[in-house]
Every structure is written in C-alpha cells, then in structure tokens.
Design a protein around this motif. Structure first.
Motif, mmCIF file in Angstrom:
data_model
loop_
_atom_site.group_PDB
_atom_site.id
_atom_site.type_symbol
_atom_site.label_atom_id
_atom_site.label_comp_id
_atom_site.label_asym_id
_atom_site.label_seq_id
_atom_site.Cartn_x
_atom_site.Cartn_y
_atom_site.Cartn_z
ATOM 1 N N ASN A 51 7.967 -12.211 6.423
ATOM 2 C CA ASN A 51 6.910 -11.925 6.932
ATOM 3 C C ASN A 51 7.341 -10.892 7.730
ATOM 4 N N ALA A 52 7.946 -10.883 8.535
ATOM 5 C CA ALA A 52 8.281 -9.408 9.676
ATOM 6 C C ALA A 52 8.252 -8.265 8.199
ATOM 7 N N ALA A 53 9.171 -9.127 7.464
ATOM 8 C CA ALA A 53 10.002 -7.891 6.829
ATOM 9 C C ALA A 53 9.098 -7.210 5.499
ATOM 10 N N GLU A 54 7.689 -7.834 5.186
ATOM 11 C CA GLU A 54 6.976 -7.813 4.437
ATOM 12 C C GLU A 54 5.946 -6.381 4.831
ATOM 13 N N PRO A 55 5.245 -5.559 5.708
ATOM 14 C CA PRO A 55 5.288 -4.770 6.079
ATOM 15 C C PRO A 55 5.878 -3.494 5.582
ATOM 16 N N PHE A 56 7.176 -3.881 5.950
ATOM 17 C CA PHE A 56 7.582 -2.461 5.785
ATOM 18 C C PHE A 56 8.327 -2.364 4.756
ATOM 19 N N TYR A 57 8.399 -3.026 3.591
ATOM 20 C CA TYR A 57 8.338 -2.973 2.540
ATOM 21 C C TYR A 57 7.277 -2.945 1.389
ATOM 22 N N LYS A 58 6.294 -3.083 2.018
ATOM 23 C CA LYS A 58 4.727 -2.711 1.416
ATOM 24 C C LYS A 58 5.097 -1.082 1.586
ATOM 25 N N THR A 59 5.385 -0.014 2.974
ATOM 26 C CA THR A 59 6.241 1.483 3.509
ATOM 27 C C THR A 59 6.617 1.773 2.310
ATOM 28 N N VAL A 60 7.659 1.324 2.009
ATOM 29 C CA VAL A 60 8.148 1.173 1.608
ATOM 30 C C VAL A 60 7.972 1.748 0.012
ATOM 31 N N LEU A 61 7.084 0.999 -1.015
ATOM 32 C CA LEU A 61 6.513 1.252 -1.651
ATOM 33 C C LEU A 61 5.619 2.557 -1.492
ATOM 34 N N GLU A 62 4.648 2.545 -0.696
ATOM 35 C CA GLU A 62 3.994 3.682 -0.813
ATOM 36 C C GLU A 62 4.592 5.106 -0.431
ATOM 37 N N ILE A 63 5.910 5.109 0.135
ATOM 38 C CA ILE A 63 6.506 6.442 -0.003
ATOM 39 C C ILE A 63 7.332 6.639 -1.518
ATOM 40 N N GLY A 64 7.346 5.583 -1.827
ATOM 41 C CA GLY A 64 8.026 6.385 -3.042
ATOM 42 C C GLY A 64 6.393 6.187 -4.369
#
Length: 70
Positions: A51-64
C-alpha cells in the motif's frame, strides 16, 4: 544496497531525501526523478508494504505518460 541488506528504513529515508532534493532542483514529477520514485516503490514492496508503494508507482506512470506525450 541498503534495501538488499534489510535496512529498509534507511533506504526509504535515503530515497525520500533524494526525492526532496530532486524536487527542489527540477520540480515535482520531473522525468529525472522517475528512477528514484521507482526505487522507493520497490523498496516498499520488498518490505511487504504494498500500500505504501502504490502512490510511488502511480507517480512513475504519470511521469512516463507525461514524458511520452511531450
């Protein structure tokens, strides 16, 4: 290296400091910060904190997506 040595707390702190510095230098969600966001997310996953990882993965996707759309 810290995450691999089970020093998860230290790794998270180091990645958060790197993000803070990078965001101050480049601005939030800059493409140069994608790797740091990804590593922070992966560190949380390795610690079992999905759950802590999810927002950071979403940010990576947004950046991409932003970088791809230019």
């Amino acid at each position: 290296a810290l995450a691999g040595q089970k020093r998860i707390g230290e790794a998270v702190d180091a990645f958060r400091r790197a993000l803070h510095l990078g965001e101050n230098l480049y601005g939030p969600r800059h493409p140069k910060l994608g790797w740091t966001y990804l590593e922070l997310a992966s560190t949380f996953v390795n610690a079992g904190e999905h759950n802590a990882a999810e927002p950071f993965y979403k940010t990576v996707l947004e950046i991409g997506e932003t970088a791809a759309l230019g």
